[in-house]
Design a protein around this motif. Structure first.
Motif, PDB file in Angstrom:
ATOM      1  N   UNK A 121      -2.404  98.363  43.959  1.00 56.18           N
ATOM      2  CA  UNK A 121      -1.396  98.240  43.207  1.00 56.18           C
ATOM      3  C   UNK A 121       0.000  98.247  43.592  1.00 56.18           C
ATOM      4  N   UNK A 122       0.999  97.123  43.383  1.00 60.50           N
ATOM      5  CA  UNK A 122       1.874  97.040  44.058  1.00 60.50           C
ATOM      6  C   UNK A 122       3.049  98.343  44.106  1.00 60.50           C
ATOM      7  N   UNK A 123       3.141  98.847  42.998  1.00 62.64           N
ATOM      8  CA  UNK A 123       3.988 100.036  43.000  1.00 62.64           C
ATOM      9  C   UNK A 123       3.369 101.301  43.921  1.00 62.64           C
ATOM     10  N   UNK A 124       2.079 101.151  43.930  1.00 60.41           N
ATOM     11  CA  UNK A 124       1.518 102.313  44.886  1.00 60.41           C
ATOM     12  C   UNK A 124       1.611 101.762  46.309  1.00 60.41           C
ATOM     13  N   UNK A 125       1.550 100.500  46.627  1.00 59.68           N
ATOM     14  CA  UNK A 125       1.502  99.886  47.941  1.00 59.68           C
ATOM     15  C   UNK A 125       2.765 100.052  48.518  1.00 59.68           C
ATOM     16  N   UNK A 126       3.810  99.887  47.746  1.00 59.57           N
ATOM     17  CA  UNK A 126       5.181  99.986  48.222  1.00 59.57           C
ATOM     18  C   UNK A 126       5.664 101.249  48.740  1.00 59.57           C
ATOM     19  N   UNK A 127       5.085 102.454  48.133  1.00 58.49           N
ATOM     20  CA  UNK A 127       5.526 103.483  48.858  1.00 58.49           C
ATOM     21  C   UNK A 127       4.641 104.095  49.910  1.00 58.49           C
ATOM     22  N   UNK A 128       3.307 103.829  49.881  1.00 60.69           N
ATOM     23  CA  UNK A 128       2.357 104.067  50.939  1.00 60.69           C
ATOM     24  C   UNK A 128       2.740 103.180  52.095  1.00 60.69           C
ATOM     25  N   UNK A 129       3.207 101.979  51.930  1.00 66.72           N
ATOM     26  CA  UNK A 129       3.486 101.382  53.406  1.00 66.72           C
ATOM     27  C   UNK A 129       4.534 101.921  54.338  1.00 66.72           C
ATOM     28  N   UNK A 130       5.279 103.208  53.632  1.00 68.22           N
ATOM     29  CA  UNK A 130       6.394 103.779  54.096  1.00 68.22           C
ATOM     30  C   UNK A 130       5.638 104.623  55.281  1.00 68.22           C
ATOM     31  N   UNK A 131       4.396 104.929  55.371  1.00 74.86           N
ATOM     32  CA  UNK A 131       3.717 105.878  56.172  1.00 74.86           C
ATOM     33  C   UNK A 131       3.086 105.180  57.222  1.00 74.86           C
ATOM     34  N   UNK A 132       3.304 105.269  58.431  1.00 76.64           N
ATOM     35  CA  UNK A 132       2.974 104.180  59.436  1.00 76.64           C
ATOM     36  C   UNK A 132       1.283 104.290  59.289  1.00 76.64           C
ATOM     37  N   UNK A 133       0.594 105.631  59.419  1.00 75.84           N
ATOM     38  CA  UNK A 133      -0.900 105.424  59.524  1.00 75.84           C
ATOM     39  C   UNK A 133      -1.524 104.703  58.288  1.00 75.84           C
ATOM     40  N   UNK A 134      -0.779 104.542  57.136  1.00 77.29           N
ATOM     41  CA  UNK A 134      -1.573 103.989  56.055  1.00 77.29           C
ATOM     42  C   UNK A 134      -1.226 102.338  56.172  1.00 77.29           C
ATOM     43  N   UNK A 135       0.102 102.149  56.685  1.00 82.47           N
ATOM     44  CA  UNK A 135       0.505 100.873  57.071  1.00 82.47           C
ATOM     45  C   UNK A 135      -0.360  99.884  58.019  1.00 82.47           C
ATOM     46  N   UNK A 136      -0.816 100.558  59.287  1.00 77.68           N
ATOM     47  CA  UNK A 136      -1.572  99.932  60.039  1.00 77.68           C
ATOM     48  C   UNK A 136      -2.752 100.392  59.586  1.00 77.68           C
ATOM     49  N   UNK A 137      -3.424 101.341  59.337  1.00 76.35           N
ATOM     50  CA  UNK A 137      -4.893 101.444  59.169  1.00 76.35           C
ATOM     51  C   UNK A 137      -5.416 100.879  58.042  1.00 76.35           C
TER      52      UNK A 137
END
Length: 326
Positions: free
Chosen positions: A273-289
């Motif tokens: 979900x967009x709201x969750x994705x927007x904050x989690x993408x700030x954490x590089x291991x989640x962004x990349x992995x």
């Protein structure tokens, strides 16, 4: 049946605030009737920087999924030993109400009410390796090391042994991963956990003089606490926690490397979900992995039916291939 109980994780600035979002969302989805407390250490002289959750939207997401952010004071550990948060936070939970603690790097896959907790017989995670003690060639063995601790706290050492394993095999001795544990009262359990941990840290028995307690102090004290309350290794049916009901993934590259398809699917669904994705993408291991697909490339390196026996071998291969992040 287990009845009503509270769940606690630790939430603070950095990695844990992102993991706390995933835990809260997965718990609300799988176990909507369970009360979650996200325990948050407060700033004081024991922390170099403010340890509180820094992102207002992360706080809002956690609370919107039914959780309570619970402030607590660190008086004995803090920055020098952040694993001590799980010990000190127990004092902030409601007294006399059964609790289950989980490490924040955990996903809830199914309803926790399926788990037949006996809160008067505590236990902890058996998904562990022989990380402590480190036996020196001419030093005390497992028996001498563990017995010294049981003797220090007036506990019956012999009744803690699993006699199906030979003398001096690490599995013979009560040892847990502290990724989850539970009891009928967080104040009683937490005070004893604190007392034992501080004694081991500040005044260890002579047999432990050469042992290192960082980062294992919580896992050294925990089996003693559990044994003192009448618990043990057989207090839960196998295959539920650290199995079909919860997954302690530890890091996102490890999750993709070794966990089941169901775990990967759950992670990707709750993080979409967009709201969750927007904050989690700030954490590089989640962004990349997760969001940039590196997790599936890491997953292709391993056969889940024939994984290396030791976690370190998985970590080493992920590092060699450039997929390790935390």
């Amino acid at each position: 049946m287990s009845g009503q109980f509270n769940v606690m994780i630790i939430g603070q600035a950095g990695r844990l605030q992102y993991e706390a979002v995933l835990f809260a969302v997965s718990l609300a989805r799988s176990s909507p009737g369970v009360k979650l407390f996200v325990a948050e250490p407060q700033p004081n002289a024991l922390w170099e920087r403010d340890p509180r959750i820094t992102d207002a939207e992360i706080r809002a997401i956690i609370e919107d999924h039914g959780a309570t952010i619970l402030p607590f004071e660190t008086r004995h550990f803090g920055q020098s030993y952040p694993y001590g948060n799980k010990i000190e936070a127990l004092a902030a939970l409601p007294e006399g109400e059964p609790f289950v603690f989980f490490d924040t790097d955990t996903l809830v896959l199914d309803d926790l009410s399926r788990v037949p907790f006996d809160f008067d017989r505590p236990t902890a995670s058996l998904r562990r390796e022989n990380t402590w003690p480190k036996i020196e060639l001419y030093g005390p063995g497992y028996t001498a090391t563990w017995k010294a601790l049981y003797d220090r706290f007036g506990l019956n050492f012999d009744s803690s042994l699993d006699l199906s394993w030979p003398d001096e095999h690490w599995r013979r001795y009560l040892y847990f991963n502290a990724g989850f544990f539970f009891h009928s009262c967080p104040r009683r359990f937490g005070q004893r956990f604190l007392d034992y941990a501080l004694t081991i840290r500040d005044d260890p028995p002579e047999a432990l003089i050469c042992q290192d307690f960082d980062p294992w102090l919580d896992q050294v004290a925990l089996p003693l606490v559990i044994h003192s309350f009448g618990g043990g290794r057989d207090a839960l049916p196998p295959g539920l926690l650290d199995g079909s009901v919860t997954c302690h993934y530890r890091t996102f590259p490890l999750l993709y490397a070794r966990e089941s398809d169901a775990v990967v699917q759950l992670l990707e669904e709750i993080a979409a979900p967009h709201r969750i994705k927007k904050v989690l993408k700030q954490y590089e291991p989640l962004l990349r992995t997760l969001y940039q697909g590196r997790g599936h490339k890491a997953r292709a390196l391993f056969d889940r039916n024939d994984l290396p026996v030791r976690e370190q071998a998985i970590r080493n291969r992920l590092k060699r291939e450039g997929f390790w992040m935390r």
